[in-house]
Scaffold this motif. Structure first.
Motif, short mmCIF file in Angstrom:
data_model
loop_
_atom_site.label_atom_id
_atom_site.label_comp_id
_atom_site.label_asym_id
_atom_site.label_seq_id
_atom_site.Cartn_x
_atom_site.Cartn_y
_atom_site.Cartn_z
N TRP A 171 0.83 -1.20 0.00
CA TRP A 171 0.00 0.00 0.00
C TRP A 171 0.87 1.25 0.00
O TRP A 171 0.59 2.20 -0.75
CB TRP A 171 -0.95 -0.01 1.19
CG TRP A 171 -1.69 1.29 1.30
CD1 TRP A 171 -1.56 2.25 2.24
CD2 TRP A 171 -2.66 1.79 0.36
NE1 TRP A 171 -2.37 3.31 1.98
CE2 TRP A 171 -3.07 3.05 0.81
CE3 TRP A 171 -3.22 1.28 -0.82
CZ2 TRP A 171 -4.01 3.83 0.13
CZ3 TRP A 171 -4.15 2.04 -1.50
CH2 TRP A 171 -4.53 3.30 -1.02
N ALA A 172 1.93 1.25 0.79
CA ALA A 172 2.83 2.40 0.83
C ALA A 172 3.47 2.62 -0.54
O ALA A 172 3.60 3.76 -1.01
CB ALA A 172 3.92 2.18 1.87
N ASP A 173 3.84 1.51 -1.22
CA ASP A 173 4.44 1.62 -2.55
C ASP A 173 3.45 2.20 -3.56
O ASP A 173 3.78 3.06 -4.37
CB ASP A 173 4.91 0.24 -3.03
CG ASP A 173 6.10 -0.26 -2.22
OD1 ASP A 173 6.69 0.56 -1.51
OD2 ASP A 173 6.41 -1.46 -2.32
N VAL A 174 2.20 1.68 -3.50
CA VAL A 174 1.16 2.16 -4.42
C VAL A 174 0.93 3.65 -4.18
O VAL A 174 0.83 4.45 -5.12
CB VAL A 174 -0.15 1.37 -4.21
CG1 VAL A 174 -1.32 2.07 -4.88
CG2 VAL A 174 -0.01 -0.03 -4.78
N ASN A 175 0.87 4.03 -2.92
CA ASN A 175 0.64 5.42 -2.57
C ASN A 175 1.72 6.31 -3.16
O ASN A 175 1.45 7.34 -3.75
CB ASN A 175 0.59 5.54 -1.05
CG ASN A 175 0.02 6.86 -0.62
OD1 ASN A 175 -0.83 7.40 -1.32
ND2 ASN A 175 0.50 7.38 0.49
N GLN A 176 2.98 5.87 -2.99
CA GLN A 176 4.12 6.67 -3.49
C GLN A 176 4.13 6.73 -5.01
O GLN A 176 4.20 7.79 -5.61
CB GLN A 176 5.43 6.04 -2.98
CG GLN A 176 6.69 6.61 -3.61
CD GLN A 176 7.06 7.96 -3.04
OE1 GLN A 176 6.48 8.39 -2.04
NE2 GLN A 176 7.99 8.63 -3.67
N PHE A 179 -0.33 7.15 -6.56
CA PHE A 179 -1.11 8.33 -6.16
C PHE A 179 -0.29 9.61 -6.18
O PHE A 179 -0.85 10.69 -6.22
CB PHE A 179 -1.77 8.10 -4.81
CG PHE A 179 -2.84 7.06 -4.87
CD1 PHE A 179 -3.96 7.24 -5.67
CD2 PHE A 179 -2.72 5.87 -4.19
CE1 PHE A 179 -4.94 6.27 -5.78
CE2 PHE A 179 -3.70 4.88 -4.29
CZ PHE A 179 -4.80 5.09 -5.08
N LYS A 180 1.03 9.49 -6.16
CA LYS A 180 1.84 10.70 -6.29
C LYS A 180 2.41 10.83 -7.70
O LYS A 180 1.99 11.70 -8.47
CB LYS A 180 2.95 10.72 -5.24
CG LYS A 180 2.38 10.97 -3.84
CD LYS A 180 3.47 10.97 -2.79
CE LYS A 180 2.88 11.11 -1.40
NZ LYS A 180 3.85 10.68 -0.38
N TRP A 237 9.10 11.93 -5.37
CA TRP A 237 8.19 11.69 -6.49
C TRP A 237 8.19 12.74 -7.60
O TRP A 237 7.88 12.39 -8.74
CB TRP A 237 6.77 11.43 -5.99
CG TRP A 237 6.11 12.60 -5.30
CD1 TRP A 237 6.13 12.87 -3.97
CD2 TRP A 237 5.37 13.64 -5.92
NE1 TRP A 237 5.45 14.03 -3.72
CE2 TRP A 237 4.97 14.52 -4.90
CE3 TRP A 237 5.01 13.92 -7.25
CZ2 TRP A 237 4.23 15.66 -5.16
CZ3 TRP A 237 4.26 15.06 -7.51
CH2 TRP A 237 3.88 15.92 -6.47
#
Lengths: 373, 238
Positions: A171-176, A179-180, A237
């Protein structure tokens, strides 16, 4: 006899069953399958193959085939657990027989025409699900049955376990990454490509000057540009978003320019007879006519953006992100984690693409390719 | 290349003038020059005392093309509203005009349909309604029924005459059908190709009231014969 529904899939499955019976046992050495289990597998495959020829409604023969194929596959794969790499020819023949039955099942299902709308929707979902499931079943059976080394190709079940156990990291990877980097880069890149296309359309000298430059930018190798952009915009990012901008700009520019030329002569003459201004013609005629082209670019860019953001992370990133995770876990031989990231990327990419395709259907409902005729 | 030369013509208000001739005689070009879609190399054209450019800017004419050219993403009523939106006519007024012009072309009840859900004849009627919606006095029609079959065409010709009588517009109508030209017009301009020029201008002696079977009357046939003679005389290639 009349009414018998013969099919080559069921016939071939029976043939494979016979061959498998001749070549027993299913696996070598430790003999993981009891006599009962082995018999049950044969009953399921051969029984379903025979029953599918009976003159019963299609729905019932599909259900029989479904149970036979998946029951046999389940027993075969469950039995090989702990004895990976010991499967004999018989094991693979039965798996293929199961696959043939599933094929037959999908064939029977796809001729069904339910009147109920809900049933129709379910059926349209079920067919690709069975199809996809069998890719995983064959993958699982072959990697485990033949004992393929883990670093070469882990079985999907191991990837699934790894995925379920690493949800916070993923989830942290997807967010980075998504989503960024992807979202910011996609919006900026597509927006800039679109705005440049309008500008080039409005100002003729830009059309001649900008398009060749845009062409050149798109030809830049991403592997060369990414490290430079990382130096310019830092490790976080924004540098990945910049790579995505570079990748998505040109498809949008070219498609929008082509789309703006897509409206017919008669339609443009019509606007001229109304003494319509440049912007009125743009918004009321040329942009709607260009919508199919613009959506094409949006769809192409959705996958390009994912690739760009992940690859860019190979060249320096904080210790989070999908590309970072893939490059470090490969180094640690944690191939299942790499596959888990790939699965997440594929899922996210499909959702992204699917969402754009849905919007496209709603906006360009009038286009012959959407309304069908 | 010269498409047209030596054309001298005056069209009076309320007239129905047909331009007839073989393809390549410049009849469409002539209509496009009037509409300021093409510029003449020499000569002058005056529309109610304005140049074609001024007339276009003043939205002095409605133009009906060979095909309906309706926008497929707009319903029929939104298509008819298109010129009204561009000309900045208010929403309430738009509604009234759409209703009126759709009644005029017998399309009431099809407001919410999309163009691709309608037959070719209905689409062309909608495009006529669109040209009428902003009340220009001049209607320029470029083979509007050329792509339609004979039966639909007869029907639309009848309706067009009816519409012309009710609205009192000046109509310039390009066609290559002799019966269509004779049936509709108060004046027929016969043209010939290479270079495009006018070979004959025929004043119609037919009465204002024209049922479809007038086309069998001797008077009608006499005019048709004169048109045919004019066309034959202009043919340089036989």
């Amino acid at each position: 006899m009349s009414g018998l529904k013969l099919s080559w899939q069921a016939g071939l499955a029976l043939l494979f069953c016979v061959a498998a019976a001749i070549m027993l046992p299913l696996a070598g050495a430790a003999a993981p399958y009891s006599g009962g289990t082995t018999a049950l597998i044969f009953v399921l495959v051969a029984g379903a193959a025979l029953a599918s020829a009976l003159p019963v409604p299609n729905l019932i023969s599909a259900a029989i085939l479904f149970v036979g194929a998946h029951g046999a596959a389940w027993l075969l794969i469950a039995g090989i657990t702990g004895n990976e790499g010991t499967a004999r020819t018989s094991f693979f023949l039965l798996i293929i027989a199961g696959w043939l039955l599933a094929w037959r099942c999908v064939t029977v299902l796809s001729v069904l025409r339910p009147v109920d709308r809900l049933a129709n929707t379910l059926l349209r979902l079920l067919i690709p699900v069975i199809f996809g499931a069998w890719i995983l079943i064959l993958w699982e059976a072959i990697t485990r049955g033949a004992g393929i080394p883990f670093v070469l190709l882990p079985p999907p079940s191991a990837i699934g376990v790894r995925l379920a156990n690493s949800l916070p990291i993923l989830w942290a990877d997807v967010n980075q990454t998504i989503f960024k980097s992807v979202v910011a880069g996609y919006i900026l890149g597509c927006g800039a490509g679109f705005a440049t296309a309008i500008l080039a359309d409005r100002v003729p000298f830009l059309r001649r000057g900008l398009l060749p430059i845009g062409n050149m930018v798109s030809a830049l190798p991403i592997i060369g540009v990414a490290p430079i952009l990382v130096m310019w915009f830092g490790f976080d990012w924004p540098s990945k978003a910049a790579v995505v901008v570079v990748m998505t700009f040109f498809p949008m520019l070219v498609n929008t320019v082509a789309g703006l030329a897509a409206s017919g002569h008669m339609e443009r003459d019509l606007m001229r007879t109304y003494a319509s201004s440049y912007w009125q013609t743009l918004f009321k005629l040329r942009l709607p006519a260009a919508a199919p082209f613009i959506f094409n670019a949006l769809k192409i860019n959705s996958t390009l953006a994912m690739i760009g953001a992940i690859v860019a992370e190979f060249f320096g990133t904080p210790v989070v992100g999908m590309g970072f995770r893939i490059s470090t876990e490969v180094g640690r031989m944690n191939i299942d984690m790499v596959w888990a990231e790939i699965a997440v990327a594929a899922l996210a990419g499909s959702v992204f693409y699917g969402a754009i395709a849905l919007v496209e259907r709603a906006v360009t409902f009038w286009h012959p390719s959407v309304r069908g005729g | 290349m010269q498409a047209l030369s030596d054309v001298d013509l005056t069209i009076k208000k309320g007239e129905f003038v047909s331009f007839i001739g073989p393809s390549g005689c410049g009849k469409t070009t002539f209509l496009r020059v009037i509409a300021d879609l093409e510029k003449p190399t020499s000569g002058t054209i005056s529309i109610n005392g304005m140049t074609p450019e001024q007339a276009r800017q003043a939205r002095a004419y409605g133009y009906v093309f060979q095909a309906a050219a309706l926008y497929p993403w707009r319903t029929i009523e939104r298509n008819i509203a298109l010129p009204l939106e561009i000309m900045g006519i208010s929403g309430v007024d738009q509604k009234a005009r759409i209703k009126r012009t759709m009644e005029l072309v017998n399309l009431s009840g099809f407001e919410k349909k999309f163009p691709w859900q309608l037959s070719g004849g209905m689409q062309q009627r909608a495009s006529i309604a669109r040209a009428l919606a902003f009340d220009a006095d001049l209607l320029l029609m470029d083979e509007p029924f050329g792509a339609l079959d004979e039966i639909v065409r007869d029907h639309l010709n009848e309706q067009l005459l009816e519409l012309w009588k009710r609205t009192n517009k000046t109509i310039c109508f390009v066609t290559h059908s002799i019966p269509e030209a004779v049936y509709l017009s108060t004046r027929i301009v016969v043209m010939s190709p290479r270079p495009g020029r006018v070979t004959d201008v025929i004043e119609s002696t037919l009465p204002h009231e024209r049922p479809l079977d007038i086309r069998e009357s001797p008077e009608f046939l006499a005019i048709a014969a004169r048109v045919r003679d004019g066309l034959r005389a202009g043919h340089s290639y036989d």
